[in-house]
Every structure is written in structure tokens, then in C-alpha cells.
Scaffold this active site. Structure first.
Site, PDB file in Angstrom:
ATOM      1  N   PRO A  72      -1.623  72.144  48.559  1.00 11.75           N
ATOM      2  CA  PRO A  72      -2.257  71.152  47.214  1.00 11.75           C
ATOM      3  C   PRO A  72      -2.998  71.079  46.078  1.00 11.75           C
ATOM      4  CG  PRO A  72      -3.578  70.797  49.148  1.00 11.75           C
ATOM      5  CD  PRO A  72      -2.869  72.400  49.289  1.00 11.75           C
ATOM      6  N   GLU A  73      -3.710  72.994  45.428  1.00 15.89           N
ATOM      7  CA  GLU A  73      -4.310  72.659  45.141  1.00 15.89           C
ATOM      8  C   GLU A  73      -4.451  72.176  43.708  1.00 15.89           C
ATOM      9  OE1 GLU A  73      -5.785  75.794  47.698  1.00 15.89           O
ATOM     10  OE2 GLU A  73      -3.583  74.960  47.434  1.00 15.89           O
ATOM     11  N   VAL A  74      -2.940  73.166  42.822  1.00 13.86           N
ATOM     12  CA  VAL A  74      -2.317  72.916  41.695  1.00 13.86           C
ATOM     13  C   VAL A  74      -1.965  70.926  41.610  1.00 13.86           C
ATOM     14  CG1 VAL A  74      -0.566  73.085  40.041  1.00 13.86           C
ATOM     15  CG2 VAL A  74      -1.087  74.869  41.049  1.00 13.86           C
TER      16      VAL A  74
ATOM     17  N   ASN B 204      -4.255  69.088  42.828  1.00 15.67           N
ATOM     18  CA  ASN B 204      -5.052  69.122  42.850  1.00 15.67           C
ATOM     19  C   ASN B 204      -6.235  69.038  41.285  1.00 15.67           C
ATOM     20  OD1 ASN B 204      -5.984  67.143  45.565  1.00 15.67           O
ATOM     21  ND2 ASN B 204      -6.404  69.065  45.974  1.00 15.67           N
TER      22      ASN B 204
END
Length: 247
Positions: free
Chosen positions: A128-130, A132
Site C-alpha cells: 500500500p506504500e504508493v 500512501n
């Protein structure tokens, strides 16, 4: 926060912090490093299983724990996490990940850093980093080694999570098991690997280091620099504001 149990020649290391979804905080990573080191140095251990306490494998970095740190301090913690994950490739003994429930962010990457990955069919895999606002700061070389650059890029964008069967199809995982059976399947694989001649298992790992972990340290350093840049973006700031991360 880390379980360590030996059965025969197999050692099971468990991320055991269920109230924080087995998130990779500082103490967890110190404990994991010590457990991996103990398994590597124990002549009675032939293979390792890495798993998470129910209901899941790992939710990734502990943003609540990191929330009071500066971006520079966060990068330092992630660099230490990266170094611990990289040691798996350089151990003489195979490490089998048993993944149930979900593997998110750093938990996803920690799993693919292992030599063999067993996923439950219902596991939710997601980076989910991108979403975020930032690039994952470590471990992407391990993902590239497993699935290739194009698929690794798609998974890193993380537009949608994937189930265990899709993780198997893409090469993120090596084996699939029914929900609740991933650990037993991983133990069986580890037992079979531990029964092989230890010297040949170790030399096989050494030979394939160049393919599984080539340039991983440089890649992690580059990802960390890009992560730090991303942390200044509006999307990242909106995420960090929920965790009071300092600029």
C-alpha cells in the site's frame, strides 16, 4: 515479540505481536535478527520457518511507533530493517515463509525475502506504500528476483490487493495451501530441506546469492533516498499527519 521453537531439525520463528498485527517495530526487528542469528549458528537446525501469530503474517512497518520520529530517523529504522531482511539470503540454511491472513507492505517484502514462500489461498497480499504517497524503502530487489521487473512494478504500484492463488501464479509465492494449513505445509517443506546434506544445501544457497540478492544493498539505499524525497509530497504528508510524523 518473537517466538522461537525447535522441532527436530526445523526451527520455527514467529512474529508474535498480534495486538499490533505483527508490525515490524524496532523491538520486533531486533528480536528477529537475534532469532535468525541463533538459528544460523545452531548446528542442530537444518531449516527455518518464518511465520506470524494469528490472525496474520505481518502488517508491515509500525507507523504508530515511527510516528514521533523525523523522516531521517524513519529512514534509519527502515535501513536497519532492510539489513536484517537481507541477511536471509546470506544464511547457509533455507528459510521458508508461512503466510496466512495478510502480508502488507514490509510484511509482503519480508516474506519474499525468504527462500521459499508458502501462502494460504485466502491470504491478502498488498503493497500500500504508493497509495500512501511513497516508494517502499527496502526489499524491492527480492521482489524483482521473484517476479521480474515489470510485474514487480505493477505489484509495487499496489492498485489492488491480490489473493494467495494470484500470488502463486505471479511467482510471489512458491506453494499454496488451504487457509489455516500454510504453517504445516511450510514445516513439511522445511523438514524435507533439513534432511538434505547440509553442505550441499549451503553451497546451493551461496551459488544462487547472485541471482536472488544481487545488488540488493545498493537497491535498498536508492529506494531509501527516493522514499525520503517522497515523504515531502502532499500525499505522504496527508498520511503522516495521521501518525504525527515530524518533517
Amino acid at each position: 515479540m518473537i517466538g522461537f521453537e525447535k522441532t527436530g531439525r526445523v526451527c520455527v520463528i514467529t512474529l508474535d505481536r498480534p495486538k499490533r498485527r505483527n508490525a515490524l517495530g524496532e523491538e520486533v526487528m531486533k528480536g528477529l535478527a537475534a532469532a535468525l542469528r541463533a538459528a544460523e549458528q545452531d548446528p542442530e537446525v537444518g531449516a527455518v520457518v518464518l511465520t506470524g501469530a494469528p490472525p496474520a503474517f505481518c502488517a508491515g512497518s509500525d507507523l504508530k511507533e515511527l510516528g514521533g520520529q523525523t523522516i531521517a530517523a524513519m529512514c534509519g529504522h527502515e535501513a536497519e530493517t532492510a539489513a536484517i531482511a537481507r541477511t536471509i539470503a546470506y544464511m547457509s540454511k533455507p528459510v521458508v515463509a508461512a503466510v496466512e491472513g495478510y502480508a502488507l507492505g514490509g510484511g509482503f517484502i519480508l516474506a519474499v525475502c525468504c527462500d521459499v514462500v508458502v501462502t494460504a489461498r485466502g491470504t491478502r497480499w498488498h503493497l500500500p506504500e504508493v497509495q500512501n504517497g511513497w516508494l517502499p524503502p527496502w526489499g524491492l530487489q527480492a521482489l524483482v528476483a521473484r517476479v521480474g521487473g515489470v510485474k514487480a512494478r505493477l505489484l509495487t504500484w499496489g492498485a489492488e490487493p491480490i489473493p494467495g492463488d494470484e500470488a502463486l501464479r505471479l511467482g510471489v509465492a512458491d506453494y499454496a495451501a488451504e487457509d489455516g494449513a500454510a504453517l504445516d505445509r511450510a514445516k513439511a517443506l522445511a523438514t524435507a530441506l533439513a534432511a538434505l546434506p547440509a553442505n550441499a544445501v549451503a553451497t546451493t544457497k551461496r551459488f544462487f546469492e547472485a541471482f536472488a540478492a544481487a545488488d540488493a544493498e545498493r537497491a535498498d539505499m536508492q529506494a531509501s533516498r527516493l522514499f525520503a524525497e517522497d515523504c515531502l509530497s502532499p500525499a505522504a504528508r496527508a498520511t503522516f499527519d495521521r501518525f504525527t510524523v515530524k518533517s
